[in-house]
Scaffold this motif. Sequence first.
Motif, PDB file in Angstrom:
ATOM      1  N   ALA A  49       0.886  -1.382   0.008  1.00 23.25           N
ATOM      2  CA  ALA A  49      -0.107  -0.044  -0.037  1.00 23.25           C
ATOM      3  C   ALA A  49       0.685   1.245  -0.023  1.00 23.25           C
ATOM      4  O   ALA A  49       0.600   2.185  -0.739  1.00 23.25           O
ATOM      5  CB  ALA A  49      -0.947   0.070   1.126  1.00 23.25           C
ATOM      6  N   VAL A  50       2.029   1.381   0.760  1.00 20.72           N
ATOM      7  CA  VAL A  50       2.956   2.260   0.543  1.00 20.72           C
ATOM      8  C   VAL A  50       3.525   2.419  -0.717  1.00 20.72           C
ATOM      9  O   VAL A  50       3.466   3.668  -1.130  1.00 20.72           O
ATOM     10  CB  VAL A  50       4.044   2.160   1.693  1.00 20.72           C
ATOM     11  CG1 VAL A  50       5.025   3.197   1.391  1.00 20.72           C
ATOM     12  CG2 VAL A  50       3.526   2.199   3.017  1.00 20.72           C
ATOM     13  N   ASP A  51       3.837   1.569  -1.390  1.00 18.95           N
ATOM     14  CA  ASP A  51       4.157   1.633  -2.601  1.00 18.95           C
ATOM     15  C   ASP A  51       3.266   2.025  -3.784  1.00 18.95           C
ATOM     16  O   ASP A  51       3.337   2.809  -4.791  1.00 18.95           O
ATOM     17  CB  ASP A  51       4.849   0.301  -3.144  1.00 18.95           C
ATOM     18  CG  ASP A  51       5.358   0.151  -4.445  1.00 18.95           C
ATOM     19  OD1 ASP A  51       6.244   0.984  -4.959  1.00 18.95           O
ATOM     20  OD2 ASP A  51       4.913  -0.595  -5.430  1.00 18.95           O
ATOM     21  N   ALA A  52       2.118   1.585  -3.256  1.00 24.68           N
ATOM     22  CA  ALA A  52       1.038   2.245  -4.400  1.00 24.68           C
ATOM     23  C   ALA A  52       0.619   3.694  -4.223  1.00 24.68           C
ATOM     24  O   ALA A  52       0.229   4.595  -5.136  1.00 24.68           O
ATOM     25  CB  ALA A  52      -0.407   1.247  -4.018  1.00 24.68           C
ATOM     26  N   VAL A  53       0.901   4.102  -2.866  1.00 24.01           N
ATOM     27  CA  VAL A  53       0.595   5.837  -2.737  1.00 24.01           C
ATOM     28  C   VAL A  53       1.608   6.450  -3.391  1.00 24.01           C
ATOM     29  O   VAL A  53       1.385   7.427  -4.090  1.00 24.01           O
ATOM     30  CB  VAL A  53       0.514   5.882  -0.903  1.00 24.01           C
ATOM     31  CG1 VAL A  53       0.983   7.540  -0.801  1.00 24.01           C
ATOM     32  CG2 VAL A  53      -0.657   5.475  -0.458  1.00 24.01           C
ATOM     33  N   ILE A  54       2.951   5.952  -3.285  1.00 25.71           N
ATOM     34  CA  ILE A  54       4.011   6.391  -3.903  1.00 25.71           C
ATOM     35  C   ILE A  54       3.854   6.670  -5.435  1.00 25.71           C
ATOM     36  O   ILE A  54       3.854   7.410  -6.240  1.00 25.71           O
ATOM     37  CB  ILE A  54       5.366   5.927  -3.741  1.00 25.71           C
ATOM     38  CG1 ILE A  54       5.613   5.971  -2.135  1.00 25.71           C
ATOM     39  CG2 ILE A  54       6.605   6.398  -4.841  1.00 25.71           C
ATOM     40  CD1 ILE A  54       6.790   5.196  -1.558  1.00 25.71           C
ATOM     41  N   ALA A  55       3.429   5.517  -6.069  1.00 24.47           N
ATOM     42  CA  ALA A  55       2.872   5.336  -7.646  1.00 24.47           C
ATOM     43  C   ALA A  55       2.122   6.449  -8.036  1.00 24.47           C
ATOM     44  O   ALA A  55       1.869   7.196  -8.958  1.00 24.47           O
ATOM     45  CB  ALA A  55       2.751   3.994  -7.949  1.00 24.47           C
ATOM     46  N   THR A  56       0.904   6.301  -7.103  1.00 25.07           N
ATOM     47  CA  THR A  56      -0.197   7.382  -7.424  1.00 25.07           C
ATOM     48  C   THR A  56       0.402   8.840  -7.438  1.00 25.07           C
ATOM     49  O   THR A  56       0.037   9.615  -8.139  1.00 25.07           O
ATOM     50  CB  THR A  56      -1.370   7.322  -6.329  1.00 25.07           C
ATOM     51  OG1 THR A  56      -1.689   5.906  -6.360  1.00 25.07           O
ATOM     52  CG2 THR A  56      -2.358   8.180  -6.583  1.00 25.07           C
ATOM     53  N   ALA A  57       1.070   9.149  -6.275  1.00 24.63           N
ATOM     54  CA  ALA A  57       1.678  10.254  -6.360  1.00 24.63           C
ATOM     55  C   ALA A  57       2.414  10.744  -7.580  1.00 24.63           C
ATOM     56  O   ALA A  57       2.494  12.082  -8.198  1.00 24.63           O
ATOM     57  CB  ALA A  57       2.624  10.509  -5.235  1.00 24.63           C
ATOM     58  N   GLN A  58       3.355   9.861  -8.161  1.00 22.30           N
ATOM     59  CA  GLN A  58       4.043  10.242  -9.303  1.00 22.30           C
ATOM     60  C   GLN A  58       3.246  10.232 -10.394  1.00 22.30           C
ATOM     61  O   GLN A  58       3.600  11.061 -11.376  1.00 22.30           O
ATOM     62  CB  GLN A  58       4.873   8.884  -9.604  1.00 22.30           C
ATOM     63  CG  GLN A  58       5.992   8.756  -8.472  1.00 22.30           C
ATOM     64  CD  GLN A  58       6.898   7.409  -8.533  1.00 22.30           C
ATOM     65  OE1 GLN A  58       6.703   6.540  -9.457  1.00 22.30           O
ATOM     66  NE2 GLN A  58       7.982   7.470  -7.741  1.00 22.30           N
ATOM     67  N   ARG A  59       2.147   9.571 -10.576  1.00 18.62           N
ATOM     68  CA  ARG A  59       1.126   9.747 -11.827  1.00 18.62           C
ATOM     69  C   ARG A  59       0.451  10.959 -11.600  1.00 18.62           C
ATOM     70  O   ARG A  59       0.163  11.753 -12.580  1.00 18.62           O
ATOM     71  CB  ARG A  59       0.067   8.588 -11.627  1.00 18.62           C
ATOM     72  CG  ARG A  59       0.626   7.380 -12.221  1.00 18.62           C
ATOM     73  CD  ARG A  59      -0.291   6.220 -12.476  1.00 18.62           C
ATOM     74  NE  ARG A  59      -1.354   5.870 -11.227  1.00 18.62           N
ATOM     75  CZ  ARG A  59      -0.955   5.131 -10.467  1.00 18.62           C
ATOM     76  NH1 ARG A  59       0.254   4.379 -10.735  1.00 18.62           N
ATOM     77  NH2 ARG A  59      -1.758   4.875  -9.606  1.00 18.62           N
ATOM     78  N   GLN A  60       0.268  11.608 -10.252  1.00 20.83           N
ATOM     79  CA  GLN A  60      -0.564  12.701 -10.077  1.00 20.83           C
ATOM     80  C   GLN A  60       0.394  13.991 -10.403  1.00 20.83           C
ATOM     81  O   GLN A  60      -0.058  15.132 -10.701  1.00 20.83           O
ATOM     82  CB  GLN A  60      -0.858  12.917  -8.666  1.00 20.83           C
ATOM     83  CG  GLN A  60      -1.825  14.097  -8.227  1.00 20.83           C
ATOM     84  CD  GLN A  60      -2.387  14.300  -6.986  1.00 20.83           C
ATOM     85  OE1 GLN A  60      -2.187  13.298  -6.127  1.00 20.83           O
ATOM     86  NE2 GLN A  60      -3.091  15.212  -6.749  1.00 20.83           N
TER      87      GLN A  60
END
Length: 125
Positions: A49-60
């Motif tokens: 989930a931490v990794d997914a939050v980081i990936a989402t921030a990068q896309r945003q």
Amino acid sequence: MSDPDDVARRYLAAWNERDQARRRALVDALWTDDAVHVDPIATAAGRAAVDAVIATAQRQFPGLGYRAAGSADGHHGVVRLTWELAPEGGPAVIIGVVVLVTDGARVRAGYGFLDPVPTEAGVDS
């Protein structure tokens, strides 16, 4: 405990790594299995989930990267880091502070604060 600047460097490296496999390896090396991340936009429990939050921030925020805004400091297993999200060599779009609670070697929890807090339409001014 690890040196606060080393923890900060590793933390920012994970947030900046765009390759999914390399980013996940950085997250796995830094965060505990049951780690939590909490900020005004997202919460995460566990490394995936931490990794997914980081990936989402990068896309945003494409084209922006995270950098330290000064040295990290810490005591008693807690690290505080002020960071900036900005284009390379450019001014900060967002400034944040993260407080990382460690188990002496790895991050158990990260509590983030943002200024300004991003909105769905962009970044508040």
